[in-house]
Design a protein around this motif. Structure first.
Motif, PDB file in Angstrom:
ATOM      1  N   ARG A 125      -5.386  11.458  -3.082  1.00 28.82           N
ATOM      2  CA  ARG A 125      -4.557  11.678  -2.006  1.00 28.82           C
ATOM      3  C   ARG A 125      -4.787  10.568  -1.247  1.00 28.82           C
ATOM      4  O   ARG A 125      -3.702   9.873  -0.546  1.00 28.82           O
ATOM      5  CB  ARG A 125      -5.060  12.988  -1.268  1.00 28.82           C
ATOM      6  N   ILE A 126      -5.877  10.094  -0.972  1.00 29.99           N
ATOM      7  CA  ILE A 126      -6.237   8.753  -0.309  1.00 29.99           C
ATOM      8  C   ILE A 126      -6.254   7.753  -1.258  1.00 29.99           C
ATOM      9  O   ILE A 126      -7.200   7.641  -2.241  1.00 29.99           O
ATOM     10  CB  ILE A 126      -7.422   8.751   0.616  1.00 29.99           C
ATOM     11  N   GLN A 132      -1.312   2.732  -5.348  1.00 31.91           N
ATOM     12  CA  GLN A 132      -0.093   2.870  -5.110  1.00 31.91           C
ATOM     13  C   GLN A 132       0.999   2.204  -5.953  1.00 31.91           C
ATOM     14  O   GLN A 132       1.726   2.679  -6.544  1.00 31.91           O
ATOM     15  CB  GLN A 132       0.171   2.878  -3.677  1.00 31.91           C
ATOM     16  N   GLU A 155      -0.127  15.125  -1.193  1.00 26.36           N
ATOM     17  CA  GLU A 155      -0.107  13.660  -0.594  1.00 26.36           C
ATOM     18  C   GLU A 155      -0.515  12.660  -1.344  1.00 26.36           C
ATOM     19  O   GLU A 155      -1.267  12.658  -2.401  1.00 26.36           O
ATOM     20  CB  GLU A 155      -0.808  13.624   0.908  1.00 26.36           C
ATOM     21  N   GLY A 156      -0.221  11.349  -0.874  1.00 24.35           N
ATOM     22  CA  GLY A 156      -0.919  10.170  -1.676  1.00 24.35           C
ATOM     23  C   GLY A 156      -0.270   9.885  -2.876  1.00 24.35           C
ATOM     24  O   GLY A 156       1.192   9.789  -3.169  1.00 24.35           O
ATOM     25  N   THR A 159       2.769  11.962  -4.222  1.00 25.35           N
ATOM     26  CA  THR A 159       3.952  11.868  -3.830  1.00 25.35           C
ATOM     27  C   THR A 159       4.723  10.384  -4.296  1.00 25.35           C
ATOM     28  O   THR A 159       5.771  10.071  -4.389  1.00 25.35           O
ATOM     29  CB  THR A 159       3.837  11.520  -2.321  1.00 25.35           C
ATOM     30  N   VAL A 160       3.784   9.405  -4.234  1.00 25.34           N
ATOM     31  CA  VAL A 160       4.387   8.133  -4.798  1.00 25.34           C
ATOM     32  C   VAL A 160       4.875   8.106  -6.019  1.00 25.34           C
ATOM     33  O   VAL A 160       6.004   7.705  -6.504  1.00 25.34           O
ATOM     34  CB  VAL A 160       3.228   6.905  -4.869  1.00 25.34           C
ATOM     35  N   LYS A 163       8.385   9.857  -5.898  1.00 25.48           N
ATOM     36  CA  LYS A 163       9.439   9.258  -5.150  1.00 25.48           C
ATOM     37  C   LYS A 163       9.698   7.970  -6.108  1.00 25.48           C
ATOM     38  O   LYS A 163      11.063   7.753  -6.155  1.00 25.48           O
ATOM     39  CB  LYS A 163       8.928   8.541  -4.115  1.00 25.48           C
ATOM     40  N   VAL A 187       4.703  18.175   4.786  1.00 26.42           N
ATOM     41  CA  VAL A 187       5.411  16.869   5.080  1.00 26.42           C
ATOM     42  C   VAL A 187       6.347  16.651   3.806  1.00 26.42           C
ATOM     43  O   VAL A 187       7.074  15.729   4.152  1.00 26.42           O
ATOM     44  CB  VAL A 187       4.247  15.873   5.271  1.00 26.42           C
ATOM     45  N   ARG A 267     -12.954   4.267  -4.697  1.00 25.56           N
ATOM     46  CA  ARG A 267     -11.797   5.042  -4.928  1.00 25.56           C
ATOM     47  C   ARG A 267     -11.145   4.901  -6.273  1.00 25.56           C
ATOM     48  O   ARG A 267     -10.216   5.809  -6.653  1.00 25.56           O
ATOM     49  CB  ARG A 267     -10.497   4.461  -3.883  1.00 25.56           C
ATOM     50  N   LYS A 359       4.062  -5.388   0.651  1.00 26.80           N
ATOM     51  CA  LYS A 359       3.390  -5.425   2.202  1.00 26.80           C
ATOM     52  C   LYS A 359       2.697  -4.346   2.275  1.00 26.80           C
ATOM     53  O   LYS A 359       3.041  -3.098   2.210  1.00 26.80           O
ATOM     54  CB  LYS A 359       4.397  -5.576   3.190  1.00 26.80           C
ATOM     55  N   MET A 360       1.111  -4.157   2.628  1.00 30.16           N
ATOM     56  CA  MET A 360       0.569  -3.285   2.925  1.00 30.16           C
ATOM     57  C   MET A 360       0.007  -3.234   4.547  1.00 30.16           C
ATOM     58  O   MET A 360       0.233  -3.872   5.133  1.00 30.16           O
ATOM     59  CB  MET A 360      -1.012  -3.713   2.080  1.00 30.16           C
ATOM     60  N   ALA A 361      -0.447  -1.875   4.566  1.00 29.04           N
ATOM     61  CA  ALA A 361      -0.889  -2.001   6.187  1.00 29.04           C
ATOM     62  C   ALA A 361      -1.832  -2.875   6.498  1.00 29.04           C
ATOM     63  O   ALA A 361      -2.630  -3.413   5.627  1.00 29.04           O
ATOM     64  CB  ALA A 361      -1.616  -0.539   6.294  1.00 29.04           C
ATOM     65  N   GLY A 362      -2.051  -3.326   7.643  1.00 29.02           N
ATOM     66  CA  GLY A 362      -2.847  -4.294   8.161  1.00 29.02           C
ATOM     67  C   GLY A 362      -2.461  -5.755   7.901  1.00 29.02           C
ATOM     68  O   GLY A 362      -3.130  -6.754   7.850  1.00 29.02           O
TER      69      GLY A 362
END
Lengths: 369, 513
Positions: A125-126, A132, A155-156, A159-160, A163, A187, A267, A359-362
């Protein structure tokens, strides 16, 4: 939906017995093969190979109530949920072969997908950006190569995977844990809807109204493993629930493919561990998976996105900077490329639109391939 | 004997003339004030009586009636004290009726006869000027605030004795000198400057764009990444306040009683950052007396809402209408008051509940649904009104210690002013004056894309999975970027840059930000 036969009722009845453990139900199913025999259980005691004790046989023989089952069927159909049972026509062979087949499968969508060639793409999930990207890549290419992508709608990375498959108009099956009238996690309700709309399928072995509970996920995972010819693990930590799927897959003699992760990042640990310890295959591209299953690999190139016009030198400059590390921060690209903020901003959007970078978070950027 | 003395009341941002009528007649000694006064006015009779006695004048032992005309308007505050005292002294024969008539009087009295400051002097003087009243007596403590209105003679004095002796012609009191706004402005320059902010090129650029086009902006970043610091620097790149704007702002601050008495006028664009425990009336204005709220106090400036999702939902939702209309009308049973609220909203939030999403692997422990839940605290209609989403992230040690040159606010401001001038020309015939406030028709007219641009936008919608409401905002921001570039048309470069600031619009919870 087709008429339900006596056989179906048999399985539905067996499935509805709450006092009988799931493991025993499945053993009964494997041994009896015909659902009608459930009603005359005493006559077929010999075929049971001693799975049930006297008390359990008594339970099965005495508590049948047709009205209750009819009511349940009516309620299920009313919610536009279909059902198939062990040994019915639509029930996938892949699951029949398994040591632990679900007796009843509830479904929404195109049930014929169960008989197509399926492959599971699973992950935790995380996730990291790497996970991803890998998941997206495998899901897309395998879908284009004609596989039905199976995952757990979690989640995680699940989902990817779903999609990405929808992105390339592929077919995907989501195996849920609780009843189909209660999408979990909520969600993803929208995603579930999209899956059905795009000709995909939701299935669950649990009847409507059943909530997803923690202990049920590992049990659900056996269906994911059972349905598919192979399971691709893209990224998971050592504690991830995906390890149940892998165990079941190994149990049922399915192919298990692992995408290696960084040895420094916990991870991605589990995949590496599998590669090291178990009989699972290390894969570095979807091609490996397709060819391992004895099929011919089709290139993704036809499905590549349109490119956005951009200066070639600048693009290769950015590429070179991004190749230096897994993720590169915006400020660092800015510093190294010596461009000004507005120009770099514009260029990065172009590259992202063309599918070259992600583009990633941060404010981190990474190369896609 | 009857006397009329001029004074002023306040209704919202505007003053109005109040005639204080004092009648002293023979009869049983009594002392009444009529004319819909609030408690402060009812109590004023004690202050006035003591002030007159302690200044060694006689208070009449007769029937005293005071009327505040117009008698049907609610009046509040202590600013009529001085006018009442002057009226009584006229009736006592201490002062000359005709001399008193030349002035209007505003001020609160202390028991010892000294005159104390009141709120709202600036709007009162503006009203006086409009009504053609030339001379006004104000408390000494309000002298600074009173010094920015041209063509009006404001006098200040600190106690009743001074005033009486002046009116009797025995002495002079200080006439407040007119000060030019431009001179004051130079002295009171703000301290914050973008040159002290290291790194954060992306965020600085985003703020430059939002300053240029008047766009609202939200900064998303982990704790300690400098979001508040960046926001504080924003006023330093906004165009200077014009005198008219400054007066508007000062009026609001004067009424709310938060004006710095030592300067008397707001010279820098206001920067307000109410804490997230703020109540709805404190944010938008209200209360029994319909006071201006934070959104009006930051009129013509910046309203900074730190930790945006932590604000009460109702408080945030009330911002919808004022953000759209640039004004807010507050209705209470007794009155409806409209306050201006032309603000730039700068909000900041963490990317996830723990705050560290995207700050390197393994730092954030939040699950995707927690993150989505956190972000869903901000409703669609509110996010609709925020044009720029920018990610701010942690600063490394090397950035903090680097001595590299950072662009100063002044040079950024020069670009911002240029872009604003282009917009002023563009909207010369329209009501709005910045890109952020364009309506659909204007977007169609001013934000035309060429074929390449259309292609890219279409692609972006597919790739980023943008929601429909993102469309017009991307165009508005692209328009501003084009203005900054001094380009007449929106080019592909402008559009692609604008697309960088739409992180929170991507539909899925996956790679937003």
């Amino acid at each position: 939906m087709r008429e339900l036969t006596e056989d179906d009722y048999g399985w539905l009845y067996l499935d509805s017995l709450e006092d009988l453990p799931l493991s025993k139900k499945m053993k009964v199913a494997i041994n009896l093969v015909d659902g009608r025999k459930v009603f005359e259980i005493r006559k077929h005691i010999n075929e049971l190979n001693g799975v049930l004790n006297e008390k359990e046989i008594n339970l099965i023989a005495t508590s049948y109530n047709k009205d209750k089952i009819d009511k349940h069927i009516k309620e299920t159909l009313k919610k536009n949920i279909g059902l198939i049972t062990y040994r019915s026509e639509d029930y996938p062979e892949m699951l029949v072969e398994c040591p632990w087949p679900p007796l009843v499968l509830y479904y929404v969508g195109d049930v014929s997908l169960l008989k197509t060639k399926c492959i599971a793409i699973i992950g935790s999930r995380i996730s990291t950006g790497y996970g991803q990207t890998v998941t997206e890549l495998f899901s897309k290419e395998l879908a284009i190569n004609g596989f039905t992508i199976v995952s757990g709608l979690a989640e995680g990375l699940d989902t990817v995977a779903h999609k990405a498959c929808l992105d390339v108009k592929g077919k995907t099956i989501a195996v849920l844990c609780g009843g189909l009238d209660k999408i979990y996690p909520s969600v993803n309700t929208n995603l579930a809807r999209q899956i059905v709309h795009s000709g995909g399928l939701l299935i669950s072995e649990n009847r409507i109204g059943v909530d997803s509970q923690r202990f049920m996920f590992p049990i659900r995972n056996r269906i994911i493993a059972g349905l598919c010819r192979g399971v691709v693990l893209t990224e998971a930590s050592a504690k991830s629930g995906t390890r149940y799927t892998i165990e079941h897959a190994l149990d049922a003699d399915r192919r298990v493919y692992c995408v290696p992760g960084s040895i420094l990042n916990p991870r991605g640990n589990y995949g590496n561990q599998l590669i090291k310890e178990c009989n699972s295959l290390l894969v570095t591209s979807p091609k490996d998976v397709v060819e391992d299953l004895g099929l011919k690999y089709k290139d993704l190139s036809d499905y590549n996105r349109k490119q956005v016009k951009a200066d070639v030198d600048e693009v290769s400059q950015i590429r070179a900077i991004l190749e230096e590390d897994e993720y590169v921060h915006f400020d660092k690209i800015l510093e190294k490329s010596k461009m000004d903020t507005k120009k770099l901003n514009s260029l990065l959007t172009k590259l992202e639109l063309s599918g070259i970078i992600k583009k990633m978070a941060g404010n981190l950027y990474m190369l896609r391939k | 004997m009857l006397t009329k003395v001029k004074s002023f009341g306040l209704n919202g941002l505007d003053g109005y003339l109040v005639d204080v009528e004092v009648d002293v007649s023979a009869g049983m000694p009594s002392y009444d004030i009529v004319g819909l006064g609030d408690t402060a006015i009812k109590e004023s009779k004690f202050r006035v009586k003591s002030a007159i006695r302690n200044s060694l004048y006689q208070f009449p032992i007769d029937k005293v009636t005071i009327n505040l005309a117009p008698a049907d308007t609610k009046k509040e505050g202590s600013l009529y004290d001085l006018a009442i005292a002057v009226g009584i002294l006229v009736c006592q024969g201490v002062l000359d009726k005709n001399k008193v008539k030349e002035f209007a009087y505003v001020g609160e009295l202390s028991l010892d006869g000294s005159i104390k400051k009141v709120n709202g002097i600036l709007p009162i003087l503006i009203t006086a000027k409009e009504l053609g009243i030339k001379k006004v007596i104000v408390p000494k403590e309000n002298a600074f605030e009173a010094s920015y209105i041209e063509n009006i003679e404001a006098y200040c004095c600190s106690n009743i004795i001074e005033l009486v002796e002046y009116l009797q012609g025995l002495r002079e009191i200080e006439k407040i000198e007119y000060k030019r706004f431009e001179d004051i402005k130079q002295i009171n320059k703000g301290q914050d400057d973008f040159k002290y902010v290291k790194g954060q090129a992306l965020a600085k650029r985003a703020l430059e764009i939002s300053a240029s086009g008047g766009h609202n902006c939200i900064m998303v970043g982990p704790p300690g990444s400098g979001k508040s610091m960046l926001a504080k620097c924003l006023p330093s790149i906004l165009p200077d306040l014009t005198f008219e704007e400054a007066l508007e702002v000062t009026k609001i601050h004067s009424i709310a009683g938060v004006l710095d008495a030592n300067v008397g006028i707001i010279t820098n664009r206001p920067f307000r950052s109410p804490h997230h425990t703020t109540t709805t009336p404190a944010l938008v204005g209200g209360g029994r007396t319909a006071k201006p709220g934070e959104i009006s106090l930051s009129h013509n400036g910046v309203l900074f809402l730190d930790e945006f999702p932590e604000y009460p939902r109702t408080a945030i939702e009330t911002l919808r209408q004022p953000l759209e209309d640039s004004k807010i009308s507050i209705s209470r049973v007794q009155q409806t008051i409209e306050y201006p609220a032309n603000v730039m909203l700068i909000a900041s939030m963490n990317p996830c509940p723990c705050g560290y999403y995207g700050q390197g692997p393994n730092k954030c422990k939040c699950t995707p649904s927690q993150i989505i839940k956190y972000r869903n605290k901000l409703s669609g209609p509110i996010m609709d009104r925020i044009d720029l989403h920018v990610e701010v992230d942690g600063v490394n040690y090397s950035d903090l210690t680097s001595r590299e040159y950072e662009e100063s606010s002044e040079s950024i401001k020069a670009r911002v002013e240029k872009a604003r001038n282009i917009q002023l020309k563009r909207f010369a015939n329209d009501k709005n004056f910045c890109n952020a406030k364009m309506n659909n028709e204007q977007i169609k007219k001013y934000c035309k894309l060429d074929e390449d641009g259309e292609d890219i936008l279409k692609m972006a919608f597919e790739v980023y999975d943008l929601s429909a409401r993102a469309y017009s905002r991307i165009l508005k921001v692209a328009r501003t970027i084009a203005d900054l570039d001094n380009s007449e048309n929106i080019l592909v470069e402008h559009l692609t840059e604008a697309l960088q600031y739409r992180n929170l619009d991507k539909k899925d919870g996956e790679d937003i930000c």
